[in-house]
Design an enzyme around this catalytic site. Structure first.
Site, PDB file in Angstrom:
ATOM      1  N   PHE A  89       0.847  -1.190   0.000  1.00 49.20           N
ATOM      2  CA  PHE A  89       0.000   0.000   0.000  1.00 49.20           C
ATOM      3  C   PHE A  89       0.890   1.251   0.000  1.00 49.20           C
ATOM      4  CE2 PHE A  89      -2.873   3.074   2.086  1.00 49.20           C
ATOM      5  CZ  PHE A  89      -3.996   2.912   1.293  1.00 49.20           C
ATOM      6  N   ASP A 122       1.163  -5.712   7.595  1.00 43.98           N
ATOM      7  CA  ASP A 122       0.046  -4.774   7.582  1.00 43.98           C
ATOM      8  C   ASP A 122      -1.233  -5.583   7.349  1.00 43.98           C
ATOM      9  OD1 ASP A 122      -1.923  -2.887   6.995  1.00 43.98           O
ATOM     10  OD2 ASP A 122      -0.467  -1.475   6.178  1.00 43.98           O
ATOM     11  N   TYR A 160     -11.195   0.822  10.494  1.00 45.12           N
ATOM     12  CA  TYR A 160     -12.368   1.413   9.828  1.00 45.12           C
ATOM     13  C   TYR A 160     -12.793   0.644   8.585  1.00 45.12           C
ATOM     14  CZ  TYR A 160      -8.463   3.768   7.399  1.00 45.12           C
ATOM     15  OH  TYR A 160      -7.293   4.043   6.739  1.00 45.12           O
ATOM     16  N   LYS A 161     -12.059  -0.417   8.223  1.00 45.59           N
ATOM     17  CA  LYS A 161     -12.425  -1.239   7.059  1.00 45.59           C
ATOM     18  C   LYS A 161     -13.354  -2.357   7.538  1.00 45.59           C
ATOM     19  CE  LYS A 161      -8.438   0.419   4.584  1.00 45.59           C
ATOM     20  NZ  LYS A 161      -7.043   0.263   4.194  1.00 45.59           N
ATOM     21  N   ARG A 186     -12.766  -2.341  -8.105  1.00 48.72           N
ATOM     22  CA  ARG A 186     -12.588  -3.175  -6.914  1.00 48.72           C
ATOM     23  C   ARG A 186     -13.930  -3.349  -6.216  1.00 48.72           C
ATOM     24  NH1 ARG A 186      -8.744  -1.523  -1.867  1.00 48.72           N
ATOM     25  NH2 ARG A 186     -10.409  -0.007  -1.642  1.00 48.72           N
TER      26      ARG A 186
HETATM   27  C1  LIG Z   1      -6.166   1.427   4.255  1.00 50.37           C
HETATM   28  C2  LIG Z   1      -4.748   1.049   4.454  1.00 50.37           C
HETATM   29  C3  LIG Z   1      -3.881   1.865   5.194  1.00 50.37           C
HETATM   30  C4  LIG Z   1      -4.343   3.193   5.702  1.00 50.37           C
HETATM   31  O1  LIG Z   1      -3.479   3.779   6.615  1.00 50.37           O
HETATM   32  P1  LIG Z   1      -3.970   5.065   7.441  1.00 50.37           P
HETATM   33  O2  LIG Z   1      -2.815   5.443   8.231  1.00 50.37           O
HETATM   34  O3  LIG Z   1      -5.186   4.655   8.206  1.00 50.37           O
HETATM   35  O4  LIG Z   1      -4.376   6.105   6.432  1.00 50.37           O
HETATM   36  C5  LIG Z   1      -2.589   1.411   5.413  1.00 50.37           C
HETATM   37  N1  LIG Z   1      -2.175   0.231   4.911  1.00 50.37           N
HETATM   38  C6  LIG Z   1      -2.985  -0.561   4.170  1.00 50.37           C
HETATM   39  C7  LIG Z   1      -2.485  -1.873   3.643  1.00 50.37           C
HETATM   40  C8  LIG Z   1      -4.290  -0.166   3.913  1.00 50.37           C
HETATM   41  O5  LIG Z   1      -5.084  -0.936   3.176  1.00 50.37           O
END
Ligand SMILES: *Cc1c(COP(=O)(O)O)cnc(C)c1O
Length: 416
Positions: A125, A202, A227-228, A376
């Site tokens: 990401f 992650d 939040y996901k 997606r």
């Molecule tokens: C959504 C997501 C993030 C988001 O990070 P934030 O610090 O909450 O903005 C980080 N890593 C992955 C793999 C994600 O899918």
């Protein structure tokens, strides 16, 4: 031929069917396929936040901290035992995923001063790539970026080939944000350990969608969003995991008073507390933490076994419909075909994916778009029905068959 009756039969046999009613669903006809970006609002969270605002903040005022001070650890324990395969005391909720990644990656580098390489992959990401690049730059380390097929996901061999005795840290996503491909956590962790490196996973797209074998893989470190699939709301604080035996060896770089032993002694020098709280920094968002606790409880109640089984069933059904209806229209699956290698979302490649995405939103289906040309579709197992999958893919088929999507702008908007 696929039929809507068949989809309804699958819903009737769904063991998680009753969980849809546990969410606020203002509009039952809107098909929401983006719960992997922002989960829906649980009813219990709405009730708890009302109570926190009206009674605790509104009434208890500063006395509320007697209870609030426990929330980060309480939510972490629910995540550890009910969502992730970890032990109580190995997970805590704080900050954002990006900040937690920085904290734990820096801690891992500091614990191995002789090693100067961080390994990641180019499908990680973007925030992960940026945070790791920034850290490597600040420390004079090398960021070694493995090339990964964006549809198949990171491979054990690809990572293993990048490891050597200079490697301090391997940092990867467990479920790929674009394709949904699941990395082989046990094999990659074992390969990293063989070369003496730490692994930092992650789990943003994994927590609440697939089993996360932290304990079975002897994983060192992990971070992830709430939040996901954990439905804790926009910007809710993230979680971090540190294996118990590593906690005394690691120090994170932001020395804040929430990580201090006997915080309210107000001692002038930093002495981190034993245990997972040493990875905390400053005053957390109590509203956010309250929502994490409720969201985590809901997933724990459903059980990650049934949740991941339904994720596989929903994504498999979507792939089946896409093969029948969408492949003839120029769509191609951009996710692994093996359901055991997928999280709870799938991506479809199409040259006009962005235009199809906009047209689909006007047809009351909410997917998202990911570069370069992927539509997606997220199938959050707690509230997505098989009829939603059927209706969404039928609408997409009708849009692209009629060509109506080409009337939409080809240039991307700020948020996709
Ligand atoms: C959504 C997501 C993030 C988001 O990070 P934030 O610090 O909450 O903005 C980080 N890593 C992955 C793999 C994600 O899918």
């Amino acid at each position: 031929m696929p039929s809507r009756d068949d989809a309804a039969t699958r819903d009737a046999g769904d063991v998680l069917r009753r969980f849809r009613r546990r969410f606020v669903i203002a509009d039952d006809d809107l098909i929401y396929l983006d719960g992997n970006s922002l989960g829906r609002l649980p009813r219990s969270t709405r009730a708890r936040l009302r109570k926190v605002i009206n009674e605790e903040w509104g009434g208890d005022l500063i006395r509320g901290w007697d209870g609030w001070i426990e929330l980060a650890r309480a939510a972490g324990d629910v995540l550890a035992t009910g969502v992730l395969d970890a032990r109580p005391g190995e997970v805590v909720v704080s900050d954002s995923t990006s900040v937690n990644l920085f904290k734990l990656a820096a801690a891992a580098l500091d614990a191995q001063p002789g090693r100067t390489v961080i390994v990641t992959d180019d499908d990680n990401f973007p925030t992960d790539l940026y945070v790791l690049a920034g850290l490597a730059s600040a420390r004079g380390c090398e960021l070694r970026v493995v090339k990964t097929d964006i549809d198949a996901g990171v491979s054990v061999d690809g990572v293993a080939a990048a490891l050597d005795h200079d490697t301090a840290l391997v940092s990867l996503s467990h479920v790929a944000y674009r394709s949904g491909a699941v990395a082989d956590m046990p094999a990659i962790t074992a390969a990293a350990h063989d070369s003496g490196a730490f692994v930092l996973w992650d789990l943003s797209h994994s927590a609440g969608s697939v089993p996360v074998p932290l304990r079975a893989a002897a994983a060192d470190l992990a971070v992830g969003c709430t939040y996901k699939h954990l439905n804790a709301g926009p910007g809710a604080p993230a979680f971090l995991y540190v294996r118990e035996d590593l906690q005394p060896r690691l120090r994170q770089p932001i020395w804040g008073w929430f990580g201090q032993r006997d915080q309210f002694e107000m001692a002038p020098s930093y002495d981190p507390v034993d245990g997972i709280e040493r990875f905390l920094v400053g005053t957390p968002s109590v509203l956010g933490l309250s929502a994490v606790l409720e969201g985590a409880r809901l997933t724990a109640e459903a059980g990650i076994g049934p949740v991941s089984a339904k994720a596989r069933a929903l994504t498999s059904y979507a792939v089946e419909l896409a093969d029948a209806w969408l492949a003839p229209l120029g769509f191609a699956l951009a996710s692994p075909r093996d359901p055991a290698r997928r999280g709870a979302h799938v991506s479809l490649h199409h040259p006009q994916a962005w235009q199809a995405c906009q047209a689909l939103k006007d047809a009351r289906v909410i997917p998202d778009f990911r570069t370069p040309d992927r539509l997606r579709l997220g199938f959050a197992p707690l509230y997505t029905r098989f009829v939603d999958v059927y209706d969404a893919l039928a609408r997409l088929r009708d849009i692209v068959a009629s060509g109506s999507h080409v009337a939409y702008p080809a240039g991307r908007s700020r948020v996709t």
